[in-house]
Design a protein around this motif. Structure first.
Motif, PDB file in Angstrom:
ATOM      1  N   SER A  89       0.865  -1.096   0.169  1.00 20.19           N
ATOM      2  CA  SER A  89      -0.058  -0.161   0.027  1.00 20.19           C
ATOM      3  C   SER A  89       0.870   1.217  -0.240  1.00 20.19           C
ATOM      4  CB  SER A  89      -1.183  -0.230   1.240  1.00 20.19           C
ATOM      5  OG  SER A  89      -0.220  -0.139   2.258  1.00 20.19           O
ATOM      6  N   GLY A  90       0.212   2.275  -0.386  1.00 14.92           N
ATOM      7  CA  GLY A  90       1.011   3.530  -0.121  1.00 14.92           C
ATOM      8  C   GLY A  90       1.999   3.778  -1.356  1.00 14.92           C
ATOM      9  N   TRP A  91       3.335   4.168  -0.921  1.00 16.92           N
ATOM     10  CA  TRP A  91       4.227   4.636  -1.999  1.00 16.92           C
ATOM     11  C   TRP A  91       4.816   3.570  -2.583  1.00 16.92           C
ATOM     12  CZ3 TRP A  91       9.114   2.748  -1.064  1.00 16.92           C
ATOM     13  CH2 TRP A  91       9.268   2.360   0.597  1.00 16.92           C
TER      14      TRP A  91
ATOM     15  N   GLY B 273       6.499   0.556  -9.951  1.00 12.12           N
ATOM     16  CA  GLY B 273       6.656   0.434 -11.477  1.00 12.12           C
ATOM     17  C   GLY B 273       6.399   1.825 -12.407  1.00 12.12           C
ATOM     18  N   ASP B 274       6.143   2.865 -11.575  1.00 10.96           N
ATOM     19  CA  ASP B 274       5.540   4.011 -12.325  1.00 10.96           C
ATOM     20  C   ASP B 274       6.176   5.374 -11.741  1.00 10.96           C
ATOM     21  OD1 ASP B 274       3.111   3.091 -13.966  1.00 10.96           O
ATOM     22  OD2 ASP B 274       2.969   2.388 -11.862  1.00 10.96           O
ATOM     23  N   VAL B 275       6.847   5.246 -10.643  1.00 11.74           N
ATOM     24  CA  VAL B 275       7.663   6.419 -10.213  1.00 11.74           C
ATOM     25  C   VAL B 275       8.435   7.226 -11.025  1.00 11.74           C
ATOM     26  CG1 VAL B 275       9.328   5.252  -9.052  1.00 11.74           C
ATOM     27  CG2 VAL B 275       8.349   7.428  -7.815  1.00 11.74           C
TER      28      VAL B 275
ATOM     29  N   LEU C  66       3.280  10.321  -3.289  1.00  8.11           N
ATOM     30  CA  LEU C  66       3.490   9.097  -3.450  1.00  8.11           C
ATOM     31  C   LEU C  66       2.656   7.972  -2.439  1.00  8.11           C
ATOM     32  CD1 LEU C  66       7.316   8.867  -3.814  1.00  8.11           C
ATOM     33  CD2 LEU C  66       5.698   8.755  -5.578  1.00  8.11           C
ATOM     34  N   CYS C  67       2.418   8.467  -1.080  1.00  8.78           N
ATOM     35  CA  CYS C  67       1.689   7.766  -0.245  1.00  8.78           C
ATOM     36  C   CYS C  67       0.213   7.546  -0.757  1.00  8.78           C
ATOM     37  CB  CYS C  67       1.815   8.496   1.203  1.00  8.78           C
ATOM     38  SG  CYS C  67       3.324   8.038   1.903  1.00  8.78           S
TER      39      CYS C  67
END
Length: 659
Positions: free
Chosen positions: A341-343, A348-350, A576-577
């Motif tokens: 969950s969260g960041w 895979g997209d950051v 991100l979270c």
């Protein structure tokens, strides 16, 4: 033993070489920092700068008004790039001083004033224009009382309008008070840095240096009605009767058609204990030091508050999650991956390429260039290399630094481009855009403002010749250096992303409120560290005051850098979270949005603190220059926040091992 002899010979050789070179080349010295002594009776001529007003902010030439001209004609002083851009036009004047000779002197009587001259004098008087005289690089200073408080001004007014009166009176008599300090020329080792080169002054020159230094230049303006018939019989520099100021209105010189105005002045030399290195202290009296300290303490409180949040994020949340994750075996990790969950969900997209990635690279490159220029300029100013005595040196230094930091801008922009794209293809377009983006914006705004200044016939208008100089510096120095920096950026190793990017982008969960509200609101924290110092900076620019507390400015700037970095990191982590992987632009504007509040504060300053500013032309000029300042602040602070967030995200996801 032999090596020590060689090293000693090397030191002596270098020392002799430096001495020879210093005598062979033209010496470099800071304007206003070279001491000049005068012997009794030696003639010194004052200079005149542009007429200025805090009401219009439009400078005009001194000789645009019917003032007395020098007997040998008007000669312009050599001016640096900064002085020309600020609208300074320094000319010679007929005001002659003889060291330690107190006298009252006649200059000239004008021809009868015509309608145009009367209209111009009345307009300049009503707009509170000041005559700015300079003696031995010291501006004339006068003291006035307002509401029982002594106020210090530079310059003397063109004229004055009595309360409840439609008549205007011209200032045609100036009482000068020159403070001098006797310099013996013994017991002090003087290093000469004049045009003849650098070196130790000889004993013979030391004796020549003995004399009087000018350490103060004060003026008392007044208006005197003379009999033109009697005054026309006098010649230049004939003695006249001393005048007591102020005088009654019926004995003052009114401004109206067919009036002949006689100009006189008197000078008194007063010995002073002020030494030459401290002669600028009278102009730079530190007022509001407590306010500056309050600004710094306010900034520190914001920093500690944000540092606490960052500390919690790193040590309690991130570290705890990473430690728990690393302690699990592979099977447990695989099971945990399904429950992430969260960041951790956006792994895979950051690092997916952001929208308008080339524009982001260009803005970061320009931000690096502006930030580097600001850091070096403030450092040099804090160490006294750009004092108010060096007119125009601050702006000239900023322009030169900006030009040569094009290499850093091109390198940063192209390397970020390679990191995002994974290839060098298209780097020339990025480098060209970096070289033209911010200077192009400034050029367009300045050109628009320049048409307004040309229409007003102001000396603040940039001459056509200076336009070509600036364009030459831009395309012959800045652009090639930026392209060189871009080329070096293609040769540098791109930053490797720690995780792979998925082919299909992850859907970002819907939010109740747009994330941009939070980003724009984040700019209030950096603005909180800046706004008090911003008041002093705006006052120095628009109210004709000297800004000299560069030590405070350096501290505030460093605190601003820390706050921008912290704000951007916190906002990036919060996005991100909530599984918002589009952090690139939000990281930039989280700290860059401070520019919005700077521009709004500039408007507030215009409305409430610059109430004397009159006319739409002055307001447009003010807003145009404020817009340039806001854009520069946005690029600088946005770049600081983005680079810190990029490092944070890279560090965060380099610790995650998810396939």
């Amino acid at each position: 033993m032999a090596s020590s002899l060689i090293s000693k010979r090397t030191y002596w050789a270098v020392f002799i070489y430096v001495l020879l070179v210093s005598h062979a080349c033209n010496g470099f010295y800071l304007p206003g920092s070279y001491m000049h002594t005068y012997s009794t009776g030696e003639e010194i001529f004052a200079k005149v700068n542009s007429l200025t007003s805090i009401e219009t902010e439009l400078p005009f030439s001194y000789y645009s008004l019917p003032y007395c001209k020098p007997p040998k004609g008007i000669k312009k002083s050599a001016e640096n790039l900064g002085e020309l851009l600020m609208g300074d036009q320094i000319d010679n004047s007929p005001y002659r001083f003889r060291m330690n000779v107190n006298e009252a002197v006649y200059i000239c009587t004008t021809s009868p004033l015509n309608e145009h001259e009367v209209k111009l004098l009345k307009q300049r008087t009503r707009d509170l224009y000041q005559v700015n005289m300079i003696l031995d690089n010291l501006p004339a200073m006068r003291f006035a009382k307002q509401n029982g408080i002594n106020i210090q001004w530079t310059g003397s007014p063109v004229g004055y309008t009595p309360p409840n009166s439609n008549d205007d009176y011209i200032i045609n008599h100036l009482k000068f008070r020159v403070l001098v300090h006797e310099y013996e020329g013994t017991g002090v080792e003087i290093i000469g840095t004049g045009e003849e080169g650098m070196g130790v002054i000889s004993e013979a020159d030391r004796k020549k240096a003995a004399g009087y230094e000018i350490v103060g230049f004060e003026v008392v303006p007044c208006s005197v009605k003379y009999d033109p018939e009697a005054m026309l019989k006098l010649h230049l520099y004939d003695n006249v009767t001393s005048v007591n100021c102020p005088l009654e209105l019926d004995k003052s010189q009114i401004i109206r058609e067919q009036e002949r105005v006689s100009f006189t002045y008197e000078v008194e030399f007063v010995k002073s204990d002020i030494r030459w290195p401290f002669r600028w202290d009278a102009y730079l009296k530190m007022e509001g030091a407590r306010v500056h300290w309050f600004s710094i303490m306010n900034s520190l409180m914001v920093i500690f508050f944000l540092a606490g949040i960052v500390f919690v994020i790193f040590l309690r949340t991130v570290r705890r999650d990473l430690t728990r994750y690393e302690e699990l075996d592979k099977e447990s990790q695989a099971q945990m991956n399904e429950e992430l969950s969260g960041w951790k969900l956006v792994v895979g997209d950051v690092f997916r390429e952001p929208n308008c990635s080339q524009l982001l690279c260009v803005m970061v490159g320009d931000g690096v260039q502006i930030t580097g220029m600001a850091v070096v300029t403030i450092l040099f100013a804090a160490f006294g290399f750009m004092s108010p005595a060096s007119r125009g040196m601050l702006l000239t230094g900023m322009i030169i630094l900006y030009l040569f930091l094009g290499t850093a801008a091109g390198y940063a922009g192209v390397r970020l481009w390679r990191t995002i794209k994974g290839t060098s293809e298209g780097w020339r377009s990025v480098a060209w855009s970096v070289a033209c983006f911010f200077p192009g914006i400034v050029f367009v705004i300045l050109t628009a403002l320049n048409f307004i200044l040309w229409g007003s016939k102001s000396t603040g208008a940039i001459p056509i010749s200076l336009y070509f100089v600036l364009l030459s510096l831009w395309f012959c120095v800045s652009v090639p250096l930026t392209l060189l920096g871009g080329f070096l950026g293609t040769r540098a190793e791109p930053i490797q992303f720690p995780v792979r990017t998925n082919q299909i982008p992850r859907e970002i969960p819907a939010r109740k409120y747009p994330s941009w509200f939070l980003v724009l609101g984040a700019g209030t924290l950096p603005f909180g560290t800046l706004f008090i110092e911003l008041f002093f900076i705006l006052s120095s620019i628009w109210l004709g005051r000297f800004y000299y507390v560069f030590g405070f400015l350096l501290v505030v700037f460093l605190l601003l850098v820390v706050v921008c970095a912290e704000v951007s990191v916190v906002l990036t982590y919060m996005h991100l979270c909530v599984e918002d992987w589009q952090w690139w632009w939000k990281a930039f504007y989280a700290s860059g949005s401070v520019a919005l509040y700077v521009f709004l504060y500039s408007i507030n300053y215009l409305v409430f603190d610059l109430q004397s500013l009159s006319g739409p032309v002055s307001a447009i000029l003010y807003l145009g220059y404020s817009l340039i300042m806001a854009i520069a602040i946005m690029l600088s602070t946005g770049t600081i926040g983005f680079l810190m967030s990029f490092y944070f995200v890279h560090y965060l996801f380099s610790s995650v091992k998810i396939d």
